[in-house]
Motif scaffolding. Structure first.
Motif, PDB file in Angstrom:
ATOM      1  N   LEU A   1       0.847  -1.182   0.000  1.00  6.05           N
ATOM      2  CA  LEU A   1       0.000   0.000   0.000  1.00  6.05           C
ATOM      3  C   LEU A   1       0.885   1.236   0.000  1.00  6.05           C
ATOM      4  CD1 LEU A   1      -2.736  -0.981   2.620  1.00  6.05           C
ATOM      5  CD2 LEU A   1      -2.721  -1.362   0.150  1.00  6.05           C
ATOM      6  N   ALA A   2       0.522   2.219  -0.823  1.00  8.21           N
ATOM      7  CA  ALA A   2       1.295   3.447  -0.928  1.00  8.21           C
ATOM      8  C   ALA A   2       0.358   4.636  -0.881  1.00  8.21           C
ATOM      9  CB  ALA A   2       2.098   3.460  -2.235  1.00  8.21           C
TER      10      ALA A   2
ATOM     11  N   VAL B   1      -2.937   0.631  -4.376  1.00  2.00           N
ATOM     12  CA  VAL B   1      -2.229  -0.636  -4.314  1.00  2.00           C
ATOM     13  C   VAL B   1      -1.119  -0.597  -5.356  1.00  2.00           C
ATOM     14  CG1 VAL B   1      -2.421  -3.128  -4.551  1.00  2.00           C
ATOM     15  CG2 VAL B   1      -4.305  -1.825  -3.530  1.00  2.00           C
ATOM     16  N   ASP B   2       0.113  -0.595  -4.893  1.00  3.25           N
ATOM     17  CA  ASP B   2       1.284  -0.472  -5.763  1.00  3.25           C
ATOM     18  C   ASP B   2       1.803  -1.868  -6.074  1.00  3.25           C
ATOM     19  OD1 ASP B   2       3.513   0.255  -7.140  1.00  3.25           O
ATOM     20  OD2 ASP B   2       4.472   1.337  -5.489  1.00  3.25           O
ATOM     21  N   ARG B   3       1.460  -2.357  -7.248  1.00 11.14           N
ATOM     22  CA  ARG B   3       1.788  -3.727  -7.640  1.00 11.14           C
ATOM     23  C   ARG B   3       3.036  -3.764  -8.502  1.00 11.14           C
ATOM     24  NH1 ARG B   3       1.119  -7.769 -11.518  1.00 11.14           N
ATOM     25  NH2 ARG B   3       0.384  -9.779 -10.708  1.00 11.14           N
ATOM     26  N   TYR B   4       3.871  -4.782  -8.283  1.00 10.23           N
ATOM     27  CA  TYR B   4       5.003  -5.023  -9.166  1.00 10.23           C
ATOM     28  C   TYR B   4       4.490  -5.783 -10.384  1.00 10.23           C
ATOM     29  CZ  TYR B   4       9.365  -6.930 -10.972  1.00 10.23           C
ATOM     30  OH  TYR B   4      10.422  -7.280 -11.789  1.00 10.23           O
ATOM     31  N   GLY B   5       4.757  -5.260 -11.571  1.00  4.53           N
ATOM     32  CA  GLY B   5       4.281  -5.899 -12.791  1.00  4.53           C
ATOM     33  C   GLY B   5       3.023  -5.228 -13.289  1.00  4.53           C
ATOM     34  N   PRO B   6       2.303  -5.888 -14.191  1.00  7.25           N
ATOM     35  CA  PRO B   6       1.097  -5.283 -14.770  1.00  7.25           C
ATOM     36  C   PRO B   6       0.072  -4.936 -13.696  1.00  7.25           C
ATOM     37  CG  PRO B   6       1.739  -7.268 -15.969  1.00  7.25           C
ATOM     38  CD  PRO B   6       2.581  -7.227 -14.745  1.00  7.25           C
ATOM     39  N   GLU B   7      -0.534  -3.776 -13.824  1.00  9.77           N
ATOM     40  CA  GLU B   7      -1.542  -3.363 -12.854  1.00  9.77           C
ATOM     41  C   GLU B   7      -2.800  -4.205 -13.012  1.00  9.77           C
ATOM     42  OE1 GLU B   7      -1.939   0.749 -13.753  1.00  9.77           O
ATOM     43  OE2 GLU B   7      -0.271   1.350 -12.445  1.00  9.77           O
TER      44      GLU B   7
ATOM     45  N   ARG C   1     -10.047   0.986  -9.866  1.00 14.69           N
ATOM     46  CA  ARG C   1      -9.215   0.917 -11.054  1.00 14.69           C
ATOM     47  C   ARG C   1      -7.752   0.741 -10.666  1.00 14.69           C
ATOM     48  NH1 ARG C   1     -10.199   6.142 -14.384  1.00 14.69           N
ATOM     49  NH2 ARG C   1      -8.534   5.178 -15.627  1.00 14.69           N
ATOM     50  N   ALA C   2      -7.045  -0.024 -11.465  1.00 11.74           N
ATOM     51  CA  ALA C   2      -5.639  -0.279 -11.188  1.00 11.74           C
ATOM     52  C   ALA C   2      -4.828   1.008 -11.296  1.00 11.74           C
ATOM     53  CB  ALA C   2      -5.108  -1.303 -12.184  1.00 11.74           C
TER      54      ALA C   2
END
Length: 405
Positions: free
Chosen positions: A148-149, A169-175, A216-217
């Motif tokens: 979380l950011a 939500v800060d995801r590594y890779g595709p959102e 939304r991502a």
């Protein structure tokens, strides 16, 4: 992505620098001082685990001491299974006022579920102590590809957000789109430490979903209503629990918020009178003034101490409910920070040395992790805890609790 730090597995030199770990019992009491606690979180990034640390005193990272990482088989282990240092520390450091944040990566192949990392900047003995940041590695943590950011992308390093606070939500890779669910929250404040365990409601086995939505991502999200939530990314098996709090959390400011924690010091009739008063906030002030026998300075000191402990408990022990309502938060508010804390995989023990009345006590907590609170502990309630508890409550009701306690 930063390159993973080079692991010095089974490095005899580093491991021999840790005599303190084997010479005495490790004390984790420093974890319960919010101004000293190092915050930590992590995110899976391909074949690496990225570690995020926030040091409340950023100057420790500027003293040319190494940032050490140790892996332990258990909290009470005498020796780590491996030790390492983080290279290029200055490059990985970001200042945040007087605090500082560090990010680095470890190869996932060298990390095992069930082990625990300890991390600190300084001599090896500090990294092996209870003052370090400790991060238990679970299968879910090793697999989770996001953190979380805040709206600027700075890691939150917490499982709470305020109502209306923007985060994402800060995801590594595709959102991926985020599924958000809100649950009913029939949670109440902890019972006293001597209460009959049969009176302690176990809580529902499952919680009813109150509402749900999709976010939304990559777009900041703000949840308008306090409550208990879960977040799930599309395609990810695990959930992340999230407590959405009032706007002033961890502080307590409204009349209801000020009255609720008095459950540990008052009768139900006294609290009803406070709620029913024409001006409940003034009634709270009058409660403390009466406790202080009309001495305004003493009343102000008691108010400041009690509610500052509530705020600290909210920071340290927030779980599926506000920190002050948890078992550890309850003891923290009434008895103060423990003098010593000892951990194993099966329990956490809080030790209070002799108080002014000559009483000392040890309280045992057992871990009870859940989706909403992976590091939650429950108190083992015992009748012998009654005497010290009521002695402490009586001190509060006379506004005579010393700041050091």
């Amino acid at each position: 992505m930063n390159h993973p730090v080079r692991l010095l597995l089974f490095c005899g030199f580093l491991l021999t620098l840790l005599p303190a770990a084997s010479a005495q019992r490790r004390d984790f009491a420093g974890q319960y001082h919010s101004d000293q606690k190092i915050l930590v979180d992590s995110r899976r990034e391909g074949d690496s685990l990225r570690i995020y640390l926030r040091f409340p005193n950023g100057s420790v990272l500027q003293q040319k001491q190494p940032l050490r990482v140790l892996a332990w088989p258990a909290y009470d282990a005498k020796r780590p299974v491996w030790a390492d240092t983080v290279s290029h520390l200055a490059r990985r450091t970001r200042l945040e006022g007087s605090a500082a944040r560090v990010e680095f990566c470890l190869p996932i192949a060298r990390l095992q579920s069930g082990t625990i990392l300890s991390m600190a900047c300084g001599p090896a003995s500090v990294a092996a102590s209870g003052e370090a940041a400790w991060l238990p590695l679970t299968a879910a943590r090793l697999a989770r590809p996001y953190i979380l950011a805040d709206s600027l992308g700075v890691p939150l390093l917490r499982r709470t957000v305020r109502a209306g606070e923007a985060f994402y939500v800060d995801r590594y890779g595709p959102e991926q789109p985020v599924s958000v669910k809100q649950y009913t929250t029939p949670f109440v404040a902890a019972l006293p430490p001597h209460a009959d365990p049969s009176r302690q409601a176990a809580g529902p086995a499952t919680l009813a979903v109150r509402d749900s939505l999709f976010a939304r991502a990559g777009v900041p999200l703000a949840l308008p209503e306090p409550g208990l939530y879960t977040l799930r990314l599309m395609g990810e098996p695990s959930l992340l629990g999230l407590l959405v709090t009032g706007a002033e959390y961890p502080d307590l400011t409204t009349a209801d918020e000020l009255i609720q924690p008095l459950i540990y010091l008052t009768t139900s009739t006294e609290r009803k009178n406070l709620y029913d008063a024409p001006n409940p906030k003034r009634a709270v002030d009058e409660f403390w003034l009466k406790a202080a026998a009309g001495q305004q300075t003493l009343a102000r000191q008691a108010i400041r101490l009690y509610y500052s402990r509530a705020a600290t408990a909210n920071q340290l022990f927030a779980a599926h409910k506000a920190g002050w309502m948890t078992d550890r938060g309850m003891l923290y508010m009434v008895l103060g920070a423990p003098d010593a804390v000892y951990r194993t995989a099966q329990e956490e023990r809080w030790v209070y040395h002799a108080r002014d009345n000559g009483s000392s006590a040890t309280y045992m907590f057992r871990p009870k992790p859940s989706t909403f609170a992976p590091e939650h502990y429950e108190l083992v309630r015992r009748p012998e805890n009654e005497r010290l508890w009521y002695a402490a409550v009586e001190q509060w009701r006379k506004a005579m609790t010393a700041p050091g306690r």
